[in-house]
Design a protein around this motif. Structure first.
Motif, PDB file in Angstrom:
ATOM      1  N   ASN A  37       0.843  -1.194   0.000  1.00 27.17           N
ATOM      2  CA  ASN A  37       0.000   0.000   0.000  1.00 27.17           C
ATOM      3  C   ASN A  37       0.876   1.240   0.000  1.00 27.17           C
ATOM      4  N   GLY A  38       0.500   2.215  -0.818  1.00 32.92           N
ATOM      5  CA  GLY A  38       1.255   3.458  -0.865  1.00 32.92           C
ATOM      6  C   GLY A  38       2.424   3.420  -1.838  1.00 32.92           C
ATOM      7  N   ALA A  39       2.631   2.289  -2.548  1.00 37.69           N
ATOM      8  CA  ALA A  39       3.774   2.149  -3.458  1.00 37.69           C
ATOM      9  C   ALA A  39       3.667   3.069  -4.674  1.00 37.69           C
ATOM     10  N   LYS A  41       0.915   2.375  -7.022  1.00 40.27           N
ATOM     11  CA  LYS A  41       0.237   1.578  -8.048  1.00 40.27           C
ATOM     12  C   LYS A  41      -0.981   2.308  -8.624  1.00 40.27           C
ATOM     13  N   SER A  42      -1.852   2.805  -7.739  1.00 44.37           N
ATOM     14  CA  SER A  42      -3.069   3.460  -8.250  1.00 44.37           C
ATOM     15  C   SER A  42      -2.721   4.724  -9.023  1.00 44.37           C
ATOM     16  N   THR A  43      -1.721   5.453  -8.537  1.00 47.44           N
ATOM     17  CA  THR A  43      -1.284   6.659  -9.259  1.00 47.44           C
ATOM     18  C   THR A  43      -0.846   6.277 -10.668  1.00 47.44           C
ATOM     19  N   LEU A  44      -0.090   5.183 -10.762  1.00 49.85           N
ATOM     20  CA  LEU A  44       0.383   4.732 -12.067  1.00 49.85           C
ATOM     21  C   LEU A  44      -0.787   4.302 -12.955  1.00 49.85           C
TER      22      LEU A  44
END
Ligand code: ADP
Length: 295
Positions: A37-39, A41-44
């Motif tokens: 979480n927070g890596a 991924k969703s932003t990417l």
């Protein structure tokens, strides 16, 4: 067809840099994007889907420049976001037909056939007239895939799709995804290592906005073969063992605590060779021997 990401950076207004000079090439097939979480991924995923802007870098899908031609990208994109909302009082046929119309797929007989075929394919045919509010978690996610497949996309993005699914629903969902992944690019973003080991031909591990590893899961596992060791321990001894060894994971099995340690050679008495798996790859990459890669 390939999706190519080059030197992408993204800093949010609050000051968090979610993507740091990230580059990746993603071929046809199932690609696992794994990270805690927070890596980032969703932003990417949102950046690839052209739902938010990046600060620098380029994204291309085949000959589409995603940054310059977001509309061209959207025509060939299927997206199942993490927080996929449904209208609870509408049935599946009505909702899919509505989304098809919004996607500009017309309202002809062809569209009706397409909607019906997708409901069959996602195993929702017998529930097609049921209100979406009454769907189980697995049915909701399969509906999410049905809507993502409208218009025959070339790129499909699914963000954390198996969270909250029971084992049977999860299996069904992953099987559906791997069938789809035979002809198009499917990016499966997840923090669940088993999702990736079960269905993805390629994967990347990302953390703190950077690519930490990129490989085929089975090659990544082979690369650490002979270097992972297991020992059953008393939980109280864990801090001491962590000081002495690169402990890559702690697992509970039948009420006992098992640690996995990464070491080039046999680390000492009571350790036995462990059959490596993707969990070992993941934890080694994130927290163990590659720690200096964070700097
Ligand atoms: P993941 O999907 O891997 O959990 P995210 O892309 O959601 O990671 O988040 C990456 C980092 O960016 C986190 O530190 C998160 O707090 C931050 N972040 C995500 N979205 C926003 C936002 N809209 N505004 C500010 N910070 C954000």
């Amino acid at each position: 067809m390939e999706l190519t990401l080059k030197n992408i950076t993204k800093t949010y207004p609050g000051g968090v840099t979610a993507l740091k000079n990230l580059s990746l090439t993603i071929p046809t097939g199932m690609f696992g994007l794994l990270g805690p979480n927070g890596a980032g991924k969703s932003t990417l995923m949102r950046s690839i889907a052209s739902l938010q802007e990046i600060d620098t870098g380029s994204i291309t899908l085949g000959d589409i420049d995603v940054i310059r031609e977001p509309d061209s990208l959207r025509r060939v994109l299927g997206y199942l976001p993490q927080d996929f909302g449904l209208y609870p009082n509408v049935d599946a046929v009505t909702m899919l037909s509505h989304i098809a119309a919004l996607k500009g797929l017309g309202s002809s007989g062809g569209q009706k056939t397409m909607v019906e075929a997708l409901l069959q394919r996602t195993n929702l045919w017998q529930h097609r007239k049921k209100k979406l509010g009454g769907y189980s978690g697995g049915m909701r996610q399969r509906f999410g895939i049905a809507q993502a497949l409208l218009g025959k996309p070339k790129l499909i993005i699914v963000d954390e799709p198996t969270a909250g699914l029971d084992p049977e629903e999860r299996n069904r969902f992953l099987n559906l995804l791997s069938e789809i992944g035979e002809n198009v690019i499917v990016i499966l973003s997840t923090h669940i290592v088993d999702d990736v080991s079960e269905v993805c031909g390629r994967m990347a591990i990302i953390d703190q906005g950077r690519v930490m590893a990129e490989n085929e899961p089975r090659k990544a596992i082979e690369a650490i073969r002979g270097k992972t060791w297991r020992m059953e321990i008393d939980r109280a001894d864990l801090p001491q063992l962590q000081r002495e060894h690169v402990v890559i994971s702690t697992r509970l099995a039948g009420g006992r605590t098992i640690i996995h340690v990464y070491n080039e050679e046999h680390p000492g008495p009571r350790f036995e060779a462990a059959e490596p798996d993707l969990q070992d790859v993941y934890f080694t990459t994130l927290g163990g021997t590659l720690q200096e890669a964070y700097e």
